[in-house]
Design an enzyme around this catalytic site. Structure first.
Site, short mmCIF file in Angstrom:
data_model
loop_
_atom_site.label_atom_id
_atom_site.label_comp_id
_atom_site.label_asym_id
_atom_site.label_seq_id
_atom_site.Cartn_x
_atom_site.Cartn_y
_atom_site.Cartn_z
N ASP A 1 32.24 -50.53 -41.88
CA ASP A 1 32.94 -49.37 -41.30
C ASP A 1 33.33 -49.56 -39.84
O ASP A 1 34.43 -49.18 -39.43
CB ASP A 1 32.16 -48.06 -41.52
CG ASP A 1 30.81 -47.98 -40.81
OD1 ASP A 1 30.27 -49.03 -40.38
OD2 ASP A 1 30.29 -46.85 -40.69
N HIS A 2 32.47 -50.16 -39.03
CA HIS A 2 32.75 -50.31 -37.59
C HIS A 2 31.68 -51.19 -36.98
O HIS A 2 30.73 -51.57 -37.67
CB HIS A 2 32.80 -48.94 -36.89
CG HIS A 2 31.58 -48.09 -37.18
ND1 HIS A 2 30.35 -48.33 -36.64
CD2 HIS A 2 31.42 -47.02 -38.01
CE1 HIS A 2 29.48 -47.45 -37.09
NE2 HIS A 2 30.09 -46.64 -37.94
N HIS B 1 21.99 -48.66 -39.28
CA HIS B 1 22.68 -47.80 -38.31
C HIS B 1 21.88 -47.80 -37.02
O HIS B 1 20.65 -47.83 -37.05
CB HIS B 1 22.77 -46.37 -38.88
CG HIS B 1 23.61 -45.43 -38.07
ND1 HIS B 1 23.24 -44.97 -36.82
CD2 HIS B 1 24.82 -44.86 -38.34
CE1 HIS B 1 24.18 -44.17 -36.35
NE2 HIS B 1 25.15 -44.08 -37.26
N GLU C 1 27.27 -49.86 -43.65
CA GLU C 1 27.14 -49.21 -42.35
C GLU C 1 27.00 -50.25 -41.23
O GLU C 1 26.19 -51.19 -41.34
CB GLU C 1 25.92 -48.27 -42.38
CG GLU C 1 25.66 -47.53 -41.09
CD GLU C 1 26.85 -46.69 -40.62
OE1 GLU C 1 27.47 -46.00 -41.45
OE2 GLU C 1 27.18 -46.76 -39.42
N THR D 1 32.12 -43.72 -38.64
CA THR D 1 32.10 -43.70 -40.11
C THR D 1 33.22 -42.84 -40.68
O THR D 1 33.91 -43.23 -41.63
CB THR D 1 30.76 -43.13 -40.63
OG1 THR D 1 29.73 -44.07 -40.39
CG2 THR D 1 30.81 -42.87 -42.13
C1 GP9 Z 1 26.07 -40.08 -41.23
C2 GP9 Z 1 26.62 -41.46 -41.24
C3 GP9 Z 1 26.70 -42.07 -39.87
O1 GP9 Z 1 26.20 -39.36 -42.41
O2 GP9 Z 1 27.73 -41.59 -42.01
O3 GP9 Z 1 27.90 -41.94 -39.22
P1 GP9 Z 1 28.26 -42.79 -37.91
O4 GP9 Z 1 27.26 -42.41 -36.84
O5 GP9 Z 1 28.14 -44.24 -38.26
O6 GP9 Z 1 29.64 -42.42 -37.56
MN MN Z 2 29.03 -45.66 -39.49
#
Ligand code: GP9
Ligand code: MN
Length: 430
Positions: free
Chosen positions: A262-263, A203, A38, A84
């Site tokens: 992911d980002h 996150h 993440e 995500t």
């Molecule tokens: C929530 C998680 C976060 O289930 O995958 O998503 P994001 O905010 O990073 O797009």
């Molecule tokens: Mn994410």
């Protein structure tokens, strides 16, 4: 219509990169463990804070050749507002998300020929997603049925007691711990499997409980940036523990292990603090460079390349994996190409039409020389053509999604369209 999908197919056929014989089929039939990091940006790799490595475990995968990972240090995320969800979408479809919103949500009932369904039909894989959050987040509980995900272990399968949860959901350490028995069940009953584990603690706003902090925050005065290193360290420790557990359960040695970011985690609202962290002013070009996220892969029996400098992105992961499994990626509509192919092209489109190549970048209407960072006042024909190609590729992608064009596409003669009613998720449904 079917004419429209023909135009797309002509394009993807032309872009297609032939497999590299050294890698083709080398992972066939092996379990695949894919780990989602993440909000993890590549600048964290080897970064030292207060003289300490922030992510010693991930760094060891990059540098210790005996661990047999190949690390791509010019790998970029290509996500848009879907964050995500866009990353998941890119990796399992080799399609980009949308310019606005999240395809996971607004295109949740389109026809797809996604990796879980392909692996099932071609090599009898069972696919499973593990995530310590409610299954409705990002509309996963719907779109996964259209992607052909067999099992979805969402928060209903985990002990979510208060001390184990922070921010969006289950903390990464208990998440990996509690995922082990479910992985072992797959090992017993459903091999080969394609397991996808999504972490969550690292996150925004990068919160940790006190006992989970094992590195001091940075001291830029920007709380988000300062804490970013602490949650990254926590994630790194959770991975080390997970690898240990995989080894103990005999799930490590013969599995393909894939790790991706992911980002970005640090948005442009934090440019002042990031200037302190990186020692450089965050120009538009520098910001584009910061969109690197890690991609690491280990294929048992295949020697690691160490650090691979190819320019590549999330859209390339699916064709790469298909070829590793010995499945011809050219049967499917895919905008990415196999990273290990000699024909893999060195350009990486971003969702907003910007792009990067090895030599130059196109960012917010301006071409830059990567080496000098200088503006290229007079771009060559080739540069302008590539800019048009990126634009064209993204517009074809959006036609596929907006027109639900895969309805009109049959990968090969006995392909079975995914039937979403075959799938049901949530512990209470079992
Ligand atoms: C929530 C998680 C976060 O289930 O995958 O998503 P994001 O905010 O990073 O797009
Ligand atoms: Mn994410």
């Amino acid at each position: 219509s079917s004419d429209d999908i023909n135009e797309v197919e002509n394009y993807t056929n032309k872009k297609y990169a032939e497999p590299n014989a050294e890698y083709f089929g080398k992972a066939e039939g092996k379990n695949i463990i894919k780990i989602h990091l993440e909000s993890f940006q590549s600048f964290l790799i080897d970064y030292k804070l207060h003289g300490e490595e922030v992510t010693p475990f991930l760094n060891s995968l990059v540098h210790d050749k005996s661990k047999n990972f190949t690390y791509f240090d010019n790998f970029f995320h290509q996500t848009g507002q879907g964050k995500t969800a866009d990353a998941e979408f890119l990796l399992d479809n080799s399609l980009y998300g949308l310019p606005q919103g999240a395809a996971f949500v607004t295109k949740g009932t389109n026809t797809y020929q996604a990796l879980p369904a392909i692996l099932d039909q071609k090599q009898d894989y069972t696919s499973a997603v593990f995530h310590g959050d409610d299954r409705s987040f990002w509309n996963r509980n719907q779109i996964y049925k259209y992607l052909g995900v067999d099992k979805f272990y969402d928060s209903s399968y985990y002990d979510m007691s208060e001390e184990k949860v922070i921010n969006y959901g289950l903390k990464d350490k208990p998440f990996f711990k509690q995922s082990m028995p479910m992985l072992e069940e797959l090992q017993k009953q459903d091999e080969p499997f394609y397991a996808h584990l999504l972490t969550l603690t690292h996150h925004y706003k990068f919160l940790l409980d006190e006992g989970d902090e094992t590195i001091e925050p940075a001291d830029t005065g920007d709380g988000t940036v300062d804490r970013y290193f602490q949650t990254a360290r926590y994630l790194d420790e959770s991975l080390e523990q997970f690898f240990q557990d995989l080894k103990e359960k005999g799930l490590y040695k013969d599995s393909v292990i894939m790790i991706y970011g992911d980002h970005y985690g640090i948005s442009q609202n934090h440019n002042r603090a990031m200037r302190e962290i990186t020692g450089e002013k965050i120009t538009p070009l520098k910001n584009a460079n910061l969109q690197r996220v890690p991609f690491m892969i280990r294929v048992p029996g295949v020697e690691s390349q160490g650090i691979n400098h190819e320019f590549t992105g999330q859209v390339d992961v699916m064709p790469t994996l298909l070829h590793l499994l010995g499945i011809n990626a050219n049967d499917y509509i895919q905008f990415g190409t196999d990273i290990f192919s000699d024909e893999h092209e060195d350009f990486v489109p971003f969702r907003d039409g910007d792009f990067m190549t090895k030599e130059y970048s196109y960012v917010k209407g301006t071409f830059y020389d990567n080496k000098t960072g200088e503006v290229i006042e007079e771009p060559t024909e080739e540069m302008k053509e590539l800019k048009n190609q990126v634009h064209y590729e993204l517009s074809l992608n959006d036609e596929v999604l907006n027109g639900d064009l895969l309805r009109f596409y049959e990968p090969y003669e006995d392909w079975e369209p995914v039937d979403p009613s075959d799938y049901q998720y949530g512990k209470n449904f079992e």
